[in-house]
Motif scaffolding. Structure first.
Motif, PDB file in Angstrom:
ATOM      1  N   PHE A 257       0.834  -1.201   0.000  1.00  0.00           N
ATOM      2  CA  PHE A 257       0.000   0.000   0.000  1.00  0.00           C
ATOM      3  C   PHE A 257       0.873   1.257   0.000  1.00  0.00           C
ATOM      4  CE2 PHE A 257      -2.944   3.097   1.995  1.00  0.00           C
ATOM      5  CZ  PHE A 257      -3.930   3.057   1.028  1.00  0.00           C
ATOM      6  N   ALA A 258       1.950   1.243   0.769  1.00  0.00           N
ATOM      7  CA  ALA A 258       2.864   2.388   0.821  1.00  0.00           C
ATOM      8  C   ALA A 258       3.535   2.613  -0.536  1.00  0.00           C
ATOM      9  CB  ALA A 258       3.915   2.189   1.912  1.00  0.00           C
ATOM     10  N   LEU A 259       3.887   1.536  -1.210  1.00  0.00           N
ATOM     11  CA  LEU A 259       4.475   1.647  -2.540  1.00  0.00           C
ATOM     12  C   LEU A 259       3.471   2.248  -3.523  1.00  0.00           C
ATOM     13  CD1 LEU A 259       6.873   1.111  -4.425  1.00  0.00           C
ATOM     14  CD2 LEU A 259       5.910  -1.182  -4.813  1.00  0.00           C
ATOM     15  N   VAL A 260       2.223   1.792  -3.459  1.00  0.00           N
ATOM     16  CA  VAL A 260       1.173   2.342  -4.324  1.00  0.00           C
ATOM     17  C   VAL A 260       0.982   3.830  -4.031  1.00  0.00           C
ATOM     18  CG1 VAL A 260      -1.313   2.274  -4.814  1.00  0.00           C
ATOM     19  CG2 VAL A 260       0.005   0.151  -4.725  1.00  0.00           C
ATOM     20  N   GLU A 261       0.982   4.205  -2.739  1.00  0.00           N
ATOM     21  CA  GLU A 261       0.852   5.621  -2.372  1.00  0.00           C
ATOM     22  C   GLU A 261       1.996   6.446  -2.946  1.00  0.00           C
ATOM     23  OE1 GLU A 261      -1.164   6.474   1.839  1.00  0.00           O
ATOM     24  OE2 GLU A 261       0.587   5.164   1.937  1.00  0.00           O
ATOM     25  N   THR A 262       3.212   5.954  -2.795  1.00  0.00           N
ATOM     26  CA  THR A 262       4.385   6.677  -3.278  1.00  0.00           C
ATOM     27  C   THR A 262       4.316   6.865  -4.792  1.00  0.00           C
ATOM     28  OG1 THR A 262       5.691   5.738  -1.470  1.00  0.00           O
ATOM     29  CG2 THR A 262       6.916   6.706  -3.297  1.00  0.00           C
ATOM     30  N   LEU A 263       4.008   5.792  -5.503  1.00  0.00           N
ATOM     31  CA  LEU A 263       3.899   5.876  -6.963  1.00  0.00           C
ATOM     32  C   LEU A 263       2.722   6.755  -7.381  1.00  0.00           C
ATOM     33  CD1 LEU A 263       4.739   2.186  -7.935  1.00  0.00           C
ATOM     34  CD2 LEU A 263       6.231   4.204  -8.073  1.00  0.00           C
ATOM     35  N   SER A 264       1.625   6.701  -6.627  1.00  0.00           N
ATOM     36  CA  SER A 264       0.468   7.557  -6.925  1.00  0.00           C
ATOM     37  C   SER A 264       0.829   9.018  -6.748  1.00  0.00           C
ATOM     38  CB  SER A 264      -0.707   7.208  -6.015  1.00  0.00           C
ATOM     39  OG  SER A 264      -1.157   5.911  -6.273  1.00  0.00           O
ATOM     40  N   GLY A 265       1.606   9.327  -5.724  1.00  0.00           N
ATOM     41  CA  GLY A 265       2.055  10.705  -5.519  1.00  0.00           C
ATOM     42  C   GLY A 265       2.855  11.206  -6.707  1.00  0.00           C
ATOM     43  N   ILE A 266       3.725  10.353  -7.220  1.00  0.00           N
ATOM     44  CA  ILE A 266       4.500  10.726  -8.407  1.00  0.00           C
ATOM     45  C   ILE A 266       3.560  10.907  -9.598  1.00  0.00           C
ATOM     46  CG2 ILE A 266       6.231   9.909 -10.070  1.00  0.00           C
ATOM     47  CD1 ILE A 266       7.575   8.470  -7.628  1.00  0.00           C
ATOM     48  N   GLY A 267       2.607   9.987  -9.745  1.00  0.00           N
ATOM     49  CA  GLY A 267       1.643  10.076 -10.842  1.00  0.00           C
ATOM     50  C   GLY A 267       0.795  11.335 -10.771  1.00  0.00           C
ATOM     51  N   VAL A 268       0.311  11.670  -9.588  1.00  0.00           N
ATOM     52  CA  VAL A 268      -0.506  12.882  -9.429  1.00  0.00           C
ATOM     53  C   VAL A 268       0.319  14.117  -9.780  1.00  0.00           C
ATOM     54  CG1 VAL A 268      -1.669  14.348  -7.716  1.00  0.00           C
ATOM     55  CG2 VAL A 268      -2.117  11.892  -7.765  1.00  0.00           C
ATOM     56  N   PHE A 269       1.573  14.108  -9.421  1.00  0.00           N
ATOM     57  CA  PHE A 269       2.432  15.251  -9.736  1.00  0.00           C
ATOM     58  C   PHE A 269       2.609  15.412 -11.251  1.00  0.00           C
ATOM     59  CE2 PHE A 269       6.533  17.393 -10.335  1.00  0.00           C
ATOM     60  CZ  PHE A 269       6.266  18.562  -9.633  1.00  0.00           C
ATOM     61  N   LEU A 270       2.673  14.299 -11.963  1.00  0.00           N
ATOM     62  CA  LEU A 270       2.922  14.344 -13.406  1.00  0.00           C
ATOM     63  C   LEU A 270       1.677  14.666 -14.230  1.00  0.00           C
ATOM     64  CD1 LEU A 270       5.321  11.278 -13.718  1.00  0.00           C
ATOM     65  CD2 LEU A 270       5.923  13.720 -13.688  1.00  0.00           C
TER      66      LEU A 270
END
Length: 163
Positions: free
Chosen positions: A26-39
């Motif tokens: 879940f933490a990995l998904v959150e981290t990657l989602s944060g990068i995705g939202v930024f992009l």
């Protein structure tokens, strides 16, 4: 009786490992989602929401779900985007670091993970008070169970010299 106690400890250890793996995923998904939202550009989110809701609003201009979706997308400004990107990325990254310490066997990782999860519980309860989201309660119950499992594992570690 001793065998039964050993089986129980082994089962709880397996539950601990599974819960840590789930939290890490879940933490990995959150981290990657944060990068995705930024992009993702805010305009793209708004355009996508208009496209997704157009046919529904043509059929029923008062459709609550479609109007809610458009309202959320219109509120997705650059500052909102940056907030959620930073929030998701940092939330996930902090959890990954704390859980990484647990997985590596670092003794200090256990209390650190408990403190981090307690901090997230405080944020989740604040969010629950504002939104009454059952999801926040569910995450809190899960985090409390993980804290209990971490504490059990920490207490079962062999004592080190001077500690």
């Amino acid at each position: 009786m001793a065998t039964r106690d050993g089986e129980r400890r082994h089962l709880l250890h397996q539950v601990f490992e599974l819960s840590i793996a789930a939290k890490a995923l879940f933490a990995l998904v959150e981290t990657l989602s944060g990068i995705g939202v930024f992009l993702v550009r805010a305009e793209w989110v708004q355009t996508l929401a208009r496209w997704l809701t157009a046919s529904e609003l043509n059929e029923d201009p008062a459709d609550a779900l479609a109007r809610w979706t458009l309202h959320l997308a219109e509120g997705f400004s650059v500052s909102t985007q940056h907030f959620w990107a930073l929030y998701l990325f940092s939330h996930g990254a902090v959890k990954l670091l704390a859980l990484g310490a647990l997985v590596s066997g670092a003794r200090w990782g256990y209390p650190l993970s408990i403190v981090v999860l307690c901090g997230f519980i405080a944020l989740q309860m604040h969010r629950f008070v504002l939104t009454h989201s059952v999801l926040m309660l569910g995450l809190t119950v899960f985090d409390l169970a993980v804290i209990w499992l971490i504490w059990r594992e920490y207490r079962s570690l062999p004592q080190t010299r001077g500690g």
